[in-house]
Scaffold this active site. Sequence first.
Site, mmCIF file in Angstrom:
data_model
loop_
_atom_site.group_PDB
_atom_site.id
_atom_site.type_symbol
_atom_site.label_atom_id
_atom_site.label_comp_id
_atom_site.label_asym_id
_atom_site.label_seq_id
_atom_site.Cartn_x
_atom_site.Cartn_y
_atom_site.Cartn_z
ATOM 1 N N ASP A 1 7.446 -19.323 23.724
ATOM 2 C CA ASP A 1 7.498 -18.433 24.884
ATOM 3 C C ASP A 1 6.268 -18.749 25.750
ATOM 4 O OD1 ASP A 1 7.454 -16.163 26.565
ATOM 5 O OD2 ASP A 1 8.126 -14.802 25.035
ATOM 6 N N ASP B 1 14.296 -12.338 15.668
ATOM 7 C CA ASP B 1 14.560 -10.932 15.359
ATOM 8 C C ASP B 1 14.205 -9.996 16.487
ATOM 9 O OD1 ASP B 1 11.659 -11.361 14.948
ATOM 10 O OD2 ASP B 1 11.718 -9.278 14.280
HETATM 11 P P1 IMP Z 1 4.471 -17.042 22.251
HETATM 12 O O1 IMP Z 1 3.237 -16.977 21.412
HETATM 13 O O2 IMP Z 1 4.381 -16.192 23.488
HETATM 14 O O3 IMP Z 1 4.912 -18.463 22.584
HETATM 15 O O4 IMP Z 1 5.642 -16.371 21.429
HETATM 16 C C1 IMP Z 1 6.146 -17.020 20.345
HETATM 17 C C2 IMP Z 1 6.661 -16.085 19.294
HETATM 18 O O5 IMP Z 1 7.128 -14.856 19.836
HETATM 19 C C3 IMP Z 1 7.862 -16.726 18.646
HETATM 20 O O6 IMP Z 1 7.497 -17.468 17.511
HETATM 21 C C4 IMP Z 1 8.731 -15.541 18.314
HETATM 22 O O7 IMP Z 1 8.409 -15.044 17.052
HETATM 23 C C5 IMP Z 1 8.398 -14.516 19.364
HETATM 24 N N1 IMP Z 1 9.378 -14.519 20.479
HETATM 25 C C6 IMP Z 1 9.217 -15.032 21.727
HETATM 26 N N2 IMP Z 1 10.312 -14.855 22.472
HETATM 27 C C7 IMP Z 1 11.202 -14.217 21.690
HETATM 28 C C8 IMP Z 1 12.557 -13.779 21.883
HETATM 29 O O8 IMP Z 1 13.183 -13.930 22.951
HETATM 30 N N3 IMP Z 1 13.141 -13.166 20.824
HETATM 31 C C9 IMP Z 1 12.512 -12.980 19.626
HETATM 32 N N4 IMP Z 1 11.255 -13.386 19.400
HETATM 33 C C10 IMP Z 1 10.602 -13.993 20.416
#
Ligand code: IMP
Length: 177
Positions: free
Chosen positions: A106, A162
Amino acid sequence: MKKITLADKNFRLFIDSSSLNQAITILAERINKDYSERAPLFVCVLNGSFIFATELIKLFKHNCEVSFVKVSSYEGVSSKGTVKELIGLNENLSDKDIIIVEDIVDTGATVSAVTQNISKLNPRSIEVATMLFKPEAYNNEITIKYKALDVGNEFLVGFGLDYNGLGRNLNEIYIID
Ligand code: IMP
Ligand code: MG
């Protein structure tokens, strides 16, 4: 249109299992080519990556090793913006080619923290393989070499992803309604 409810939220079908499996197969073919002469260590980020990691690694045709780490940055439907410490990998990795396996990237905060922690163990190389990538949300430096599918900013569940612990068992990806 297939619809489901997880706790207080409704979701509808977004990526069916054949499209998802096709994208994973194409990604696996690239990794098979790139690692035909190196036995990578797949480092799967728990909990979310467990199904994608299983499917991807089953399609890897050469020698490899598999390990798991745990980290958490998400609660509910928005990122907390903080990434906790990495648990589960402490050994020296100086002769290893690492492929970090993620369910979804994300903002990139999680994968960047995992990458930094693994870098300290001195691996020969590090790449990232993710099932889903959110290009509009991504604001990190590190290159995500292997992505199965790009998606928008909406919250998704299924295939390991999830909503407050629910939905990981779904065999396709659902989008919030
Ligand atoms: P980041 O650190 O912002 O890149 O987020 C990564 C983590 O957030 C992922 O490994 C997921 O566990 C969670 N995540 C991000 N987007 C989603 C989504 O759309 N659905 C569920 N979990 C998400
Ligand atoms: Mg995750």
